[in-house]
Design a protein around this motif. Structure first.
Motif, short mmCIF file in Angstrom:
data_model
loop_
_atom_site.label_atom_id
_atom_site.label_comp_id
_atom_site.label_asym_id
_atom_site.label_seq_id
_atom_site.Cartn_x
_atom_site.Cartn_y
_atom_site.Cartn_z
N VAL A 93 0.91 -1.32 -0.03
CA VAL A 93 0.00 -0.11 -0.10
C VAL A 93 0.79 1.33 -0.04
N GLN A 94 2.21 1.00 -0.02
CA GLN A 94 2.95 2.17 0.09
C GLN A 94 2.80 3.03 -1.08
N GLU A 95 2.77 2.59 -2.33
CA GLU A 95 2.66 3.45 -3.55
C GLU A 95 1.39 4.15 -3.69
N MET A 99 1.00 8.25 -3.29
CA MET A 99 0.04 8.86 -4.44
C MET A 99 -0.99 9.82 -3.65
N CYS A 100 -1.65 9.01 -2.72
CA CYS A 100 -2.74 9.85 -1.91
C CYS A 100 -2.02 11.19 -1.30
N GLN A 101 -0.75 11.06 -0.75
CA GLN A 101 0.06 12.17 -0.01
C GLN A 101 0.08 13.12 -1.20
#
Length: 175
Positions: A93-95, A99-101
């Motif tokens: 879920v890092q990517e 992306m959300c950040q």
């Protein structure tokens, strides 16, 4: 003890049916009834005079609720022999978080008036009229700010912000 067995034994099939309807698995239902009977035997002295059937069904119900809560916090129990490596993997879920950040950072770069309209309409799902009431501006202004906010956010995401807008053609001098 004999009195207890005479009262409890005829109720076991009904307890099993109820447990199966609660947990929808035969083995788990049998375990639930077993736990219920153990609890009933160990706490027989605590029961109040009254309906043994209702008392046993209450125990089964409460044990099932406890199991559901444990499963919600611990996750589903899977015997190790019945699993493969993929059952223990979770997608990265890092990517997605990055992306959300990134989108949140780009959203923060929007002018306050555009950001407010975009958040109210796109995130909070307010109608244009409701957003206009909240911000105390005309509906036309909401539509205009929303359009500019969407365009600027798109440019930020594409990396063209600060340059000329995508819909503006650069004119060259013929000299």
């Amino acid at each position: 003890m004999k009195d207890m067995l005479l009262q409890v034994e005829p109720l076991i099939p009904a307890l099993r049916r109820y447990a199966r309807s609660l947990v929808r698995d035969r083995a788990n239902a049998d375990d639930l009834v077993q736990d219920c009977l153990e609890r009933a035997v160990s706490r027989w002295y605590q029961r109040r005079d009254g309906n043994v059937r209702a008392w046993l069904f209450t125990i089964v119900h409460n044990l099932a609720i406890s199991q559901f809560r444990q499963m919600a916090t611990r996750g589903r129990h899977v015997p190790i022999d019945e699993t493969n490596e993929d059952d223990f993997c979770e997608p990265a879920v890092q990517e997605r978080k990055m992306m959300c950040q990134d989108v949140m950072n780009k959203l923060a770069r929007l002018p306050e008036d555009q950001r407010a309209v975009l958040l109210l309409v796109a995130v909070e799902d307010l109608s244009y009229a409701d957003a206009a009431k909240v911000l105390d501006i005309p509906v036309g202004t909401v539509m205009s700010r929303l359009s500019r906010a969407r365009e600027r956010l798109q440019q930020e995401i594409e990396g063209t912000a600060g340059n000329m807008p995508a819909n503006v053609v650069s004119l060259r001098s013929g000299k």
